[in-house]
Design a protein around this motif. Structure first.
Motif, PDB file in Angstrom:
ATOM      1  N   MET A  58       0.984  -1.343  -0.002  1.00  0.00           N
ATOM      2  CA  MET A  58      -0.045  -0.162   0.248  1.00  0.00           C
ATOM      3  C   MET A  58       0.824   1.372  -0.104  1.00  0.00           C
ATOM      4  O   MET A  58       0.441   2.444  -0.615  1.00  0.00           O
ATOM      5  CB  MET A  58      -0.886   0.019   1.370  1.00  0.00           C
ATOM      6  N   ASP A  59       1.913   1.127   0.843  1.00  0.00           N
ATOM      7  CA  ASP A  59       2.912   2.405   0.938  1.00  0.00           C
ATOM      8  C   ASP A  59       3.788   2.651  -0.309  1.00  0.00           C
ATOM      9  O   ASP A  59       4.548   3.604  -0.213  1.00  0.00           O
ATOM     10  CB  ASP A  59       3.860   2.267   2.234  1.00  0.00           C
ATOM     11  N   LEU A  60       3.783   1.636  -1.175  1.00  0.00           N
ATOM     12  CA  LEU A  60       4.750   1.760  -2.234  1.00  0.00           C
ATOM     13  C   LEU A  60       4.290   2.945  -3.168  1.00  0.00           C
ATOM     14  O   LEU A  60       3.343   3.022  -3.522  1.00  0.00           O
ATOM     15  CB  LEU A  60       4.605   0.497  -3.094  1.00  0.00           C
ATOM     16  N   ASP A  61       5.407   3.698  -3.585  1.00  0.00           N
ATOM     17  CA  ASP A  61       5.323   4.802  -4.237  1.00  0.00           C
ATOM     18  C   ASP A  61       4.770   4.667  -5.492  1.00  0.00           C
ATOM     19  O   ASP A  61       5.619   4.186  -6.382  1.00  0.00           O
ATOM     20  CB  ASP A  61       6.550   5.769  -4.273  1.00  0.00           C
ATOM     21  N   ARG A  62       3.977   5.088  -6.039  1.00  0.00           N
ATOM     22  CA  ARG A  62       3.396   4.679  -7.641  1.00  0.00           C
ATOM     23  C   ARG A  62       4.107   5.483  -8.708  1.00  0.00           C
ATOM     24  O   ARG A  62       4.358   4.929  -9.610  1.00  0.00           O
ATOM     25  CB  ARG A  62       1.872   4.950  -7.795  1.00  0.00           C
ATOM     26  N   GLU A  63       4.659   6.599  -8.085  1.00  0.00           N
ATOM     27  CA  GLU A  63       5.454   7.415  -9.023  1.00  0.00           C
ATOM     28  C   GLU A  63       6.691   6.657  -9.712  1.00  0.00           C
ATOM     29  O   GLU A  63       7.160   6.820 -10.667  1.00  0.00           O
ATOM     30  CB  GLU A  63       5.906   8.360  -8.384  1.00  0.00           C
ATOM     31  N   LEU A 111       6.256  -6.103 -16.944  1.00  0.00           N
ATOM     32  CA  LEU A 111       6.960  -7.399 -16.054  1.00  0.00           C
ATOM     33  C   LEU A 111       8.307  -6.883 -15.438  1.00  0.00           C
ATOM     34  O   LEU A 111       8.593  -7.179 -14.444  1.00  0.00           O
ATOM     35  CB  LEU A 111       7.051  -8.422 -17.096  1.00  0.00           C
ATOM     36  N   GLN A 112       8.979  -6.051 -16.244  1.00  0.00           N
ATOM     37  CA  GLN A 112      10.207  -5.677 -15.811  1.00  0.00           C
ATOM     38  C   GLN A 112      10.122  -4.571 -14.702  1.00  0.00           C
ATOM     39  O   GLN A 112      10.753  -4.873 -13.702  1.00  0.00           O
ATOM     40  CB  GLN A 112      10.983  -4.746 -16.953  1.00  0.00           C
ATOM     41  N   THR A 113       8.853  -3.865 -14.637  1.00  0.00           N
ATOM     42  CA  THR A 113       8.453  -3.061 -13.628  1.00  0.00           C
ATOM     43  C   THR A 113       8.495  -3.780 -12.508  1.00  0.00           C
ATOM     44  O   THR A 113       8.849  -3.558 -11.347  1.00  0.00           O
ATOM     45  CB  THR A 113       7.252  -2.032 -13.763  1.00  0.00           C
ATOM     46  N   PHE A 114       7.754  -4.871 -12.476  1.00  0.00           N
ATOM     47  CA  PHE A 114       7.351  -5.752 -11.353  1.00  0.00           C
ATOM     48  C   PHE A 114       8.599  -6.511 -10.792  1.00  0.00           C
ATOM     49  O   PHE A 114       9.058  -6.309  -9.600  1.00  0.00           O
ATOM     50  CB  PHE A 114       6.233  -6.721 -11.769  1.00  0.00           C
ATOM     51  N   THR A 115       9.482  -7.194 -11.694  1.00  0.00           N
ATOM     52  CA  THR A 115      10.660  -8.116 -11.162  1.00  0.00           C
ATOM     53  C   THR A 115      11.644  -7.122 -10.800  1.00  0.00           C
ATOM     54  O   THR A 115      12.497  -7.375  -9.777  1.00  0.00           O
ATOM     55  CB  THR A 115      11.140  -8.907 -12.134  1.00  0.00           C
ATOM     56  N   LYS A 116      11.773  -5.705 -11.545  1.00  0.00           N
ATOM     57  CA  LYS A 116      13.220  -4.876 -10.972  1.00  0.00           C
ATOM     58  C   LYS A 116      12.891  -3.927 -10.001  1.00  0.00           C
ATOM     59  O   LYS A 116      13.510  -3.333  -9.189  1.00  0.00           O
ATOM     60  CB  LYS A 116      13.754  -4.278 -12.338  1.00  0.00           C
ATOM     61  N   ILE A 117      11.423  -3.418 -10.070  1.00  0.00           N
ATOM     62  CA  ILE A 117      11.174  -2.340  -9.168  1.00  0.00           C
ATOM     63  C   ILE A 117      10.371  -2.724  -7.810  1.00  0.00           C
ATOM     64  O   ILE A 117      10.592  -2.462  -6.667  1.00  0.00           O
ATOM     65  CB  ILE A 117      10.423  -1.234  -9.733  1.00  0.00           C
ATOM     66  N   ILE A 118       8.958  -3.283  -8.155  1.00  0.00           N
ATOM     67  CA  ILE A 118       8.220  -3.626  -7.298  1.00  0.00           C
ATOM     68  C   ILE A 118       8.530  -4.717  -6.024  1.00  0.00           C
ATOM     69  O   ILE A 118       8.804  -4.745  -4.983  1.00  0.00           O
ATOM     70  CB  ILE A 118       6.783  -4.116  -7.947  1.00  0.00           C
ATOM     71  N   PHE A 119       9.112  -5.925  -6.805  1.00  0.00           N
ATOM     72  CA  PHE A 119       9.148  -7.031  -6.239  1.00  0.00           C
ATOM     73  C   PHE A 119      10.532  -6.792  -5.152  1.00  0.00           C
ATOM     74  O   PHE A 119      10.326  -7.195  -4.085  1.00  0.00           O
ATOM     75  CB  PHE A 119       9.649  -8.424  -7.098  1.00  0.00           C
TER      76      PHE A 119
END
Lengths: 281, 286
Positions: free
Chosen positions: A173-178, A191-199
């Protein structure tokens, strides 16, 4: 003020404050902890200390006990891994997607936490038995769940769900969407955003949730024994073995196994606090 | 054309099929592991109609178990509430050395297997220990009797109130209490009129959870109870006995009482959460 003499040390160990009640509340807290936790738990160590090394190793390393460790650790690990994967998916759906009845699903996640373990146990045994609502369908596929080690994993999945979801949810929830927008505008695929940034950002929380679910599963008793079948060497978990030893008046044997379990969960606890420290950096 | 492409690929969210797949997986997970077992309890309880449902609840041993469960909770929960408030007050409102150790000790019962929680009291009060022999001499029955049920329940449930209040009170800081004290309020007055209104929802949730756990505790209580039917069996233990006798309708009927209690706890929790999001702290599950 009146209680200050009761705890003359208080000024040395605490920073000064105008708020009253430190001595009283700390004394009561310590007294209660000593009475309920420290003294009874230390009995476990004293009782084990009365055993000779041979007695101790015979108690904690007999083939039946070793088989129970293998089962308890293996099933707990499998259940915690399953929960880490599906807990993350559940979190993702609950935090990111619009869904009718989302609040109800979110509230349901806490059910294993509020529900008595024994009742969860008989319910799961009924659902996953050969005549059960889900078990009967699995039976046709040749999969037996209740009264096999698979049943133990199912029970441990049930009790572990809230640990993963409630640890990962606030972080997601706190993860910055920017930062996701930045990654996307620089040409990253989803997929790249997920594996490299979000995960990488939610990984410490996921690991904590996994470890919490694993630790809880190791000691779990009520929900497991009804669905497990409890066959020695096959589907007998370590906590059950402690109970069996107690029922046979083998107090020393029960205590020795309990000490091994306790040390295992303390090690896990230490690991969890290290993950938390690491993730705060 | 541009709009069409944007619809086709939005790098800020997942493609529709991924969304659908993830949602289905999440729903299947909740359905298989939470909703189905929950519904089964009521389904099995009413399998033979209302008559046998109420007959199972009105049976003397079931009534005794219900009474005993309430008795245990009535003793254990208030004691844990006093402890929780006291621990939260000294931890949240003061800075002192050894605080982390104290916090770790408070959370300790969460990481101890329920079976071990029972075992430690068997070791302490059982006739094989010195203390147990002393009790035996003076004819005081603790183990395999009601006192041990209460003590084991206290052990298993005491972190709940404290763990709910500590982060909440830490977040609220000490300024209001300092002001009250400087204006001449006594410690108790400060707590009752300044702190308590700030923490009441968190406290309510902590109490409810503590109560649900106290009434539903199985492992620890099972080890110390001795399973004397109608005397030392709480509701979960009574359910176990009925289940092992293959009396499934009765077992699930009695179990449904605690299931309803768990559901009420969740409803109140969610209600508080939606309404007073800022006034309770999501402390997670540990």
């Amino acid at each position: 003020m009146i209680v200050a003499p009761m705890f003359p040390l208080s000024e040395k160990i605490k920073k000064p404050s105008v708020i009253p009640g430190f001595g009283l509340t700390l004394s009561f807290t310590l007294f209660y902890l000593l009475l309920i936790v420290v003294v009874p738990l230390s009995g476990l160590f004293f009782k084990t200390a009365t055993l000779s090394w041979q007695q101790f190793s015979a108690a904690v390393a007999s083939p039946r006990v070793l088989a129970s460790y293998k089962l308890s650790f293996g099933a707990s690990f499998a259940a915690a891994t399953f929960n880490a994967v599906f807990g993350l998916i559940l979190c993702w759906v609950l935090v990111r997607y619009k869904l009718p009845g989302k609040k109800i699903i979110d509230a349901m996640v806490d059910l294993p936490f509020a529900m008595p373990t024994a009742i969860a146990g008989i319910a799961l045994a009924a659902v996953y038995s050969e005549q059960g609502f889900i078990g009967s369908h699995l039976e046709k596929l040749g999969i037996k769940v209740a009264f096999t080690p698979l049943g133990i994993i199912v029970a441990l999945i049930f009790i572990g769900i809230p640990f993963v979801v409630r640890t990962v949810e606030p972080v997601l929830m706190d993860l910055d969407r920017e930062i996701e927008e930045a990654a996307a505008s620089l040409g990253a695929t989803r997929l790249q955003t997920f594996t490299k940034i979000i995960f990488p950002n939610i990984f410490p929380a996921l690991l904590t949730g996994f470890a919490l679910a694993f630790a809880k599963a190791l000691g779990e008793y009520g929900s497991v024994i009804f669905i497990a079948g409890n066959l020695p060497m096959v589907s007998e978990i370590t906590p059950l073995l402690i109970v069996i030893k107690l029922e046979q008046y083998d107090y020393a044997g029960a205590t020795a196994i309990a000490l091994v379990m306790l040390l295992a969960s303390f090690t896990l606890l230490l690991g969890i606090s290290m993950i938390e420290k690491w993730s705060r950096k | 054309m541009l709009r069409f492409r944007k619809k086709l690929y939005n790098p800020l969210t997942e493609p529709l099929w991924v969304k659908a797949l993830l949602t289905m997986l999440a729903l299947a997970f909740v359905g298989l592991f939470i909703v189905t077992p929950l519904c089964t309890i009521f389904f099995e309880a009413f399998a033979k109609g209302w008559g046998s449902y109420f007959a199972a609840l009105k049976e003397p041993d079931a009534l005794a178990a219900i009474k005993l469960t309430i008795l245990v909770a009535v003793i254990a929960v208030p004691l844990n509430v006093i402890f929780g408030i006291s621990a939260a007050w000294c931890i949240a409102k003061f800075e002192f050395t050894g605080k982390n150790l104290l916090l770790a000790l408070i959370s300790l019962p969460f990481s101890v297997s329920p079976v071990i929680s029972g075992l430690i009291y068997v070791l302490l009060f059982g006739i094989h220990s010195r203390f147990g022999a002393f009790l035996q001499e003076h004819d005081i029955q603790i183990i395999f009797a009601v006192p041990s049920l209460v003590i084991a329940t206290i052990f298993v449930t005491f972190p709940f109130v404290a763990r709910e209040l500590i982060p909440l009170m830490q977040e609220q800081g000490t300024e209001e209490e300092e002001a009250a004290t400087l204006l001449g309020a006594s410690g108790f007055e400060t707590f009752r009129r300044v702190t308590l209104p700030n923490i009441k929802w968190g406290l309510l949730y902590g109490v409810l959870l503590c109560n649900a756990r106290a009434m539903g505790e199985f492992g620890a209580v099972s080890v110390v109870s001795g399973h004397i039917r109608g005397k030392t069996t709480t509701i979960p233990l009574h359910v176990e006995i009925l289940y092992n006798e293959y009396n499934f309708v009765a077992a699930f009927s009695v179990a449904s009482i605690l299931t309803v209690l768990a559901l009420i706890t969740l409803v109140v929790k969610s209600g508080i959460e939606w309404k007073y999001k800022s006034e309770i702290k999501e402390v997670g599950v540990h």
